[in-house]
Design an enzyme around this catalytic site. Structure first.
Site, mmCIF file in Angstrom:
data_model
loop_
_atom_site.group_PDB
_atom_site.id
_atom_site.type_symbol
_atom_site.label_atom_id
_atom_site.label_comp_id
_atom_site.label_asym_id
_atom_site.label_seq_id
_atom_site.Cartn_x
_atom_site.Cartn_y
_atom_site.Cartn_z
ATOM 1 N N HIS A 177 -6.360 7.567 -27.985
ATOM 2 C CA HIS A 177 -7.479 7.259 -28.886
ATOM 3 C C HIS A 177 -8.823 7.372 -28.182
ATOM 4 O O HIS A 177 -9.855 7.197 -28.807
ATOM 5 C CB HIS A 177 -7.297 5.849 -29.440
ATOM 6 C CG HIS A 177 -7.341 4.803 -28.361
ATOM 7 N ND1 HIS A 177 -6.373 4.709 -27.380
ATOM 8 C CD2 HIS A 177 -8.236 3.835 -28.091
ATOM 9 C CE1 HIS A 177 -6.685 3.732 -26.555
ATOM 10 N NE2 HIS A 177 -7.816 3.171 -26.964
ATOM 11 N N ASP A 178 -8.814 7.586 -26.867
ATOM 12 C CA ASP A 178 -10.077 7.671 -26.133
ATOM 13 C C ASP A 178 -10.473 9.107 -25.798
ATOM 14 O O ASP A 178 -11.520 9.330 -25.205
ATOM 15 C CB ASP A 178 -9.985 6.869 -24.820
ATOM 16 C CG ASP A 178 -9.950 5.373 -25.069
ATOM 17 O OD1 ASP A 178 -10.535 4.921 -26.071
ATOM 18 O OD2 ASP A 178 -9.321 4.655 -24.270
ATOM 19 N N ASP A 203 -5.097 -3.291 -20.966
ATOM 20 C CA ASP A 203 -6.355 -2.551 -21.120
ATOM 21 C C ASP A 203 -7.247 -2.695 -19.875
ATOM 22 O O ASP A 203 -7.376 -3.808 -19.336
ATOM 23 C CB ASP A 203 -7.073 -3.151 -22.350
ATOM 24 C CG ASP A 203 -8.248 -2.328 -22.795
ATOM 25 O OD1 ASP A 203 -8.066 -1.160 -23.125
ATOM 26 O OD2 ASP A 203 -9.373 -2.878 -22.823
ATOM 27 N N GLU A 234 -3.573 0.328 -17.869
ATOM 28 C CA GLU A 234 -4.646 1.308 -17.995
ATOM 29 C C GLU A 234 -5.590 1.059 -16.827
ATOM 30 O O GLU A 234 -6.343 0.083 -16.816
ATOM 31 C CB GLU A 234 -5.412 1.174 -19.315
ATOM 32 C CG GLU A 234 -6.384 2.346 -19.459
ATOM 33 C CD GLU A 234 -7.604 2.076 -20.347
ATOM 34 O OE1 GLU A 234 -8.228 3.043 -20.783
ATOM 35 O OE2 GLU A 234 -7.947 0.903 -20.584
ATOM 36 N N ASP A 267 -0.774 -3.655 -26.925
ATOM 37 C CA ASP A 267 -1.977 -3.595 -26.113
ATOM 38 C C ASP A 267 -2.461 -5.017 -25.872
ATOM 39 O O ASP A 267 -2.437 -5.850 -26.787
ATOM 40 C CB ASP A 267 -3.057 -2.860 -26.913
ATOM 41 C CG ASP A 267 -3.792 -1.826 -26.095
ATOM 42 O OD1 ASP A 267 -4.263 -2.189 -25.015
ATOM 43 O OD2 ASP A 267 -3.910 -0.684 -26.564
HETATM 44 C C1 GLC Z 1 -9.910 0.860 -23.023
HETATM 45 C C2 GLC Z 1 -9.552 1.282 -24.425
HETATM 46 C C3 GLC Z 1 -10.790 1.701 -25.138
HETATM 47 C C4 GLC Z 1 -11.728 0.502 -25.184
HETATM 48 C C5 GLC Z 1 -12.004 -0.041 -23.789
HETATM 49 C C6 GLC Z 1 -12.642 -1.402 -23.850
HETATM 50 O O1 GLC Z 1 -10.382 1.924 -22.273
HETATM 51 O O2 GLC Z 1 -8.587 2.308 -24.378
HETATM 52 O O3 GLC Z 1 -10.539 2.181 -26.421
HETATM 53 O O4 GLC Z 1 -12.942 0.869 -25.775
HETATM 54 O O5 GLC Z 1 -10.813 -0.201 -23.060
HETATM 55 O O6 GLC Z 1 -11.712 -2.355 -24.256
#
Ligand code: GLC
Length: 545
Positions: free
Chosen positions: A337-338, A224, A278, A128
């Site tokens: 994880h989200d 991310d 992402e 990541d």
């Molecule tokens: C992404 C991650 C998440 C995090 C956010 C800010 O969405 O998956 O867990 O809180 O970015 O970095």
């Protein structure tokens, strides 16, 4: 000069085009293997996989000891959530030092050992990378806040007057800093200031970070919230519709594709690397824009993966839409994880439905990502009190609810709706103390069902969810048609999925029965891989013919 060029270059241009065409078509027909199309990925949420030193957090030594497990499960790619030095306000998505491993997870040497042993088992590792923001503890920010003319000032976004942009965790996206009497911008928590992607010095810095990890042998990145980069600065106020802010001007800014091209070009300095972006959106038309060889190899298809509740029709429609509109492979996942655990969100805690959904993501066309523990049907945990909440997003929502006048119990209920801790509990290895995750106090509580629901017990049960994942992954690893095959058929009829994929002269068909029992006519010459002709509800059948 220009006129001369166009006059004299024309015949050469034609020749050039012909050569290019021949090169491209031969490259396409050569059928070069692309490792990530052959790979089932497994997401490890860093704090929760395996602790080795009793500090209650997972670490690289512990994770290295579990590589045999991942190997036997058949995964060929691992995605590690951030493990860099961090105060862990957002569990590592708030990076303090991009070049260091956080001491709770071990050392850089432990990381190297992990990746080397993974590679020796044929497992790739993508990491990541958070380049949208840092922690306030990052040295760049510590410098930036010192004075308006500090060399690092423009690494971040400072304004004398904030606009109306809101944080994705709730509340204003601006925080006042009394040292210089200005506000800094943060799309997430106030301890996570946004980087300024309009600053060439910052961009160069990030390129160096990428090269550092690529030099260490990482096989790629999960980038991310990559469409959130502030490339064009602070522009217009966002509109508010029905009391809710619409994030129009703070994300998907016009300059973003140039930034992404640069990131991808930097990664392409190295062979055979993979980038998954992402993109914070569940709209296919937004996701679509970012998927191309010069931007992202693939993006996370939240249009499919984050469907809030089970609907066969909706899942089918999204799969079909992705087939129609994405230029390359979609990603296929139902957990991260989200979001809440797959089995709670989509399967009503029914293991047979969870297995059917696993069959779908592992046999459909795309890159499957499994979230740790999904293969043993791990379930959501729930915070009973505010003190149990670790997730910064849930904590923020709790405070906002209290400020709005909610009673504490209602504020807790509100916070729990957004609580990402639900899917972050420690991996359930066995029925011993703390499920074999740690000898110390786990950073977050375990699910009480670990006593029966764990790797050790499920691996000995024929037909368990664990063995179903394992068999499906083994099949995908073996059959090129499940890696590269195009759809010959993709159909939904009476709540049953029918998909057929073909590759070269092979054909594999899959039927997933989300309806009542049915008897299927299997061609006589077919080779049955999994299932049989009687399909009970949630059963599936896979055969080659
Ligand atoms: C992404 C991650 C998440 C995090 C956010 C800010 O969405 O998956 O867990 O809180 O970015 O970095």
């Amino acid at each position: 000069m220009l006129i001369l060029r166009s006059k004299f270059m024309k015949p050469y241009r034609l020749l050039y085009s012909i050569i290019l065409f021949v090169l491209v078509t031969t490259a396409c027909t050569k059928d070069e293997p692309i490792w990530w199309k052959e790979t089932v990925f497994y997401q490890i949420y860093m704090p929760s996989f395996q602790d080795s030193d009793g500090n209650g957090y997972s670490d690289f030594d512990g994770m290295t000891s579990r590589l045999d497990y991942l190997d036997s499960l058949g995964v060929k790619g691992i995605w590690l959530t951030p493990f860099y030095s961090s105060p862990k306000v957002d569990n590592g998505y708030d990076i303090a030092n991009f070049y260091q491993v956080d001491s709770t997870y071990g050392t850089l040497d432990d990381f190297k050992t992990f990746i080397n042993i993974a590679h020796s088992k044929g497992i790739k590792v993508i990491v990541d990378m958070v380049v949208n923001h840092t922690s306030t503890q990052c040295e760049w920010f510590q410098e930036s806040r010192k004075s308006v003319d500090n060399p690092y000032r423009n690494y971040y976004i400072w304004r004398s007057e904030p606009n109306n942009w809101e944080s994705f965790f709730g509340g204003s996206a601006w925080e006042f800093d009394s040292i210089t009497n200005q506000y800094y911008y943060h799309q997430f928590d106030k301890t996570m200031p946004d980087l300024n992607w309009a600053n060439p010095a910052l961009i160069e810095e990030i390129q160096n970070v990428l090269r550092f990890w690529l030099d260490l042998g990482v096989d790629g990145f999960r980038l991310d919230v990559i469409n959130f980069l502030t490339t064009d600065g602070v522009t217009l106020d966002n509109p508010t519709i029905n009391g809710e802010q619409k994030h129009i001007y703070d994300i998907n800014q016009p300059g973003i594709k140039d930034a992404l091209r640069l990131i991808k070009a930097t990664i392409n300095e190295y062979d055979n690397r993979f980038v998954v972006g992402e993109i914070g959106s569940d709209e296919l038309k937004v996701l679509h824009q970012y998927q191309s060889p010069e931007l992202m190899d693939v993006v996370f298809n939240f249009n499919f993966g984050s469907i809030p509740e089970f609907s066969v029709q909706r899942i089918f429609n999204e799969l079909l839409n992705m087939e129609d509109s994405l230029s390359n492979y979609p990603t296929l996942f139902f957990g991260s994880h989200d979001m809440p655990r797959l089995i709670n969100r989509l399967a009503n805690e029914d293991t047979s439905l969870a297995k059917a959904l696993a069959a779908l993501i592992i046999t459909a066309k795309g890159v499957p990502f499994i979230y740790y523990g999904e293969e043993i049907g791990m379930q959501n945990i729930e915070a009973k009190t505010f003190d149990e909440i670790v997730d910064i997003q849930a904590k923020t929502q709790y405070k906002i609810a209290l400020n709005k006048g909610f009673a504490p119990a209602d504020a807790l209920a509100e916070a729990n709706k957004h609580n990402r801790d639900r899917s972050r509990s420690p991996m359930q290895w066995n029925s011993k103390k703390n499920a074999g995750f740690t000898t110390g106090k786990p950073w977050i509580r375990l699910h009480y069902n670990y006593v029966e629901n764990n790797v050790e017990s499920l691996k000995n049960i024929e037909g368990s969810i664990f063995n179903t994942y394992k068999n499906l992954i083994a099949l995908r690893n073996k059959e090129k048609t499940l890696q590269y095959g195009q759809y010959e058929k993709l159909r939904l009829k009476e709540n049953r999925f029918y998909l057929t994929r073909t590759h070269k002269d092979e054909r594999i068909s899959v039927i997933i029965n989300f309806s009542d029992a049915i008897k299927v006519d299997i061609p006589k010459s077919a080779e049955i891989f999994m299932g049989d002709s009687i399909l009970l509800s949630n059963d599936f059948l896979i055969f080659k013919h």
